[in-house]
Motif scaffolding. Structure first.
Motif, PDB file in Angstrom:
ATOM      1  N   ALA A 128       0.807  -1.220   0.000  1.00  8.03           N
ATOM      2  CA  ALA A 128       0.000   0.000   0.000  1.00  8.03           C
ATOM      3  C   ALA A 128       0.839   1.268   0.000  1.00  8.03           C
ATOM      4  N   VAL A 183      -1.704  -2.912  -4.894  1.00  4.33           N
ATOM      5  CA  VAL A 183      -3.037  -3.411  -5.211  1.00  4.33           C
ATOM      6  C   VAL A 183      -3.461  -4.447  -4.169  1.00  4.33           C
ATOM      7  N   LEU A 188       1.609   2.634  -3.577  1.00  2.00           N
ATOM      8  CA  LEU A 188       0.548   2.744  -4.583  1.00  2.00           C
ATOM      9  C   LEU A 188       0.676   4.020  -5.395  1.00  2.00           C
ATOM     10  N   ASN A 189       0.835   5.160  -4.737  1.00  2.00           N
ATOM     11  CA  ASN A 189       0.824   6.427  -5.455  1.00  2.00           C
ATOM     12  C   ASN A 189       2.044   6.603  -6.348  1.00  2.00           C
ATOM     13  N   LYS A 212     -10.416  -1.787  -6.090  1.00  2.00           N
ATOM     14  CA  LYS A 212     -10.302  -0.329  -6.200  1.00  2.00           C
ATOM     15  C   LYS A 212      -8.928   0.089  -6.709  1.00  2.00           C
ATOM     16  N   GLU A 213      -7.867  -0.456  -6.119  1.00  5.85           N
ATOM     17  CA  GLU A 213      -6.518  -0.083  -6.557  1.00  5.85           C
ATOM     18  C   GLU A 213      -6.250  -0.574  -7.980  1.00  5.85           C
ATOM     19  N   HIS A 259      -5.114   1.670 -11.256  1.00  7.56           N
ATOM     20  CA  HIS A 259      -3.997   1.359 -12.152  1.00  7.56           C
ATOM     21  C   HIS A 259      -4.458   1.394 -13.611  1.00  7.56           C
TER      22      HIS A 259
END
Length: 311
Positions: free
Chosen positions: A223, A251, A226-227, A255-256, A260
């Motif tokens: 996590a 991921v 992620l960004n 949602k993640e 992507h």
């Protein structure tokens, strides 16, 4: 009905998800579990010329927002994965990707030549991002060396192939890497990103590093990245419209994965969450992504892929 299938270099995946190289892919029983799972494809562990034990343990630990690892490329050697690829049932609906990570360009050439000679329908992913081999720099951060490697390997491979990249943090580096990649027409996809190298996790109570290799320094995943992963996916999607992006990093749910794809990814690899949850994760992810798409009125991933809005 929502369709979460995709294609990479003309090869169809029944859904967008598969394992990140390094997770559930070192041994044949793990690969078989991937075959039997609800993943859309599978990829092997990054192979070196000779088998490697990797770094001493503990070398992987979950963290509150992801994981830290310094594996050191443990693998069975490229001949093991070549034999597996030769015996793979390609009539299945699930494609096979092979990851190669030579510790020198000469090693990579030998491995590529062996796979080319076998003339198999699997796809090669050359790993330019191995941040946790002591004494070995990442090829992905040496742009001249990356260009030289591609100039040697791309003509040998001939068919479409991909490269695994480390995360980049500077706009100028996005531009430089894209300029290198654009030179090679059969470089078909970029996998973004590998772990963020050389993080340090410390146990507050014992005042000790949590993993053993490299004095506790290891790649950060999950996590917390992620960004960074989304930025890299989108940066290369924008700069390389004739190539595909495979997104990886952070991921844990549909949602993640949606994010992507919105950023430009054509497929999504799962690392830390697969390590923690096992191959059953893919059935959940398929369901969650399909539900999100249905709620938003999207029938296929191409309805929203790369359509990130900016302010």
């Amino acid at each position: 009905m929502v369709d979460i299938s995709t294609s990479i270099s003309g090869t169809t995946l029944p859904n967008v998800f598969f394992n990140a190289s390094g997770v559930w892919c070192q041994h044949e029983d793990e690969l078989q579990a991937m075959v039997e799972s609800h993943s859309g494809a599978l990829i092997t562990k990054s192979a070196t010329l000779a088998p490697r034990q990797g770094n001493p343990s503990p070398r992987y630990l979950p963290l509150p927002l992801g994981s830290i690892s310094s594996m050191g490329l443990p693998n069975e050697g490229y001949e093991y994965y070549l034999r597996y690829a030769c015996s793979f049932n390609y009539s299945r609906t699930k494609p096979l990707f092979i990851s190669l990570s030579g510790l020198s360009l000469g090693d990579s050439v030998k491995m590529v030549e062996a796979f080319v000679a076998a003339d198999l329908p699997c796809m090669l992913e050359i790993n330019f991002s191995c941040p946790n081999v002591p004494g070995k720099p990442q090829l992905g951060y040496d742009f001249e060396a990356m260009d030289a490697a591609l100039a040697t390997l791309a003509p040998l491979i001939k068919k479409p192939f991909g490269i695994k990249l480390p995360p980049f943090f500077d706009i100028a580096h996005f531009d430089l890497v894209a300029a290198v990649c654009q030179k090679y027409s059969n470089l078909a996809f970029l996998t973004c990103v590998n772990s963020i190298g050389n993080g340090l996790a410390i146990d507050f109570e014992t005042e000790t590093a949590l993993i053993k290799p490299k004095d506790g320094y290891g790649g950060l995943s999950g996590a917390m990245i992620l960004n960074t992963a989304l930025a890299n996916v989108n940066a290369f999607y924008r700069r390389l419209p004739d190539k595909q992006i495979i997104g990886v990093g952070g991921v844990a749910s549909g949602k993640e994965a949606f994010l992507h794809i919105l950023a430009g990814a054509s497929a999504v690899q799962i690392g830390t969450q697969l390590m923690e949850e096992g191959p059953a994760v893919f059935e959940r992810l398929n369901k969650e992504l399909a539900e999100i798409m249905a709620a938003k009125g999207y029938n296929t991933i191409e309805d929203f892929r790369g359509r990130l809005k900016t302010l």
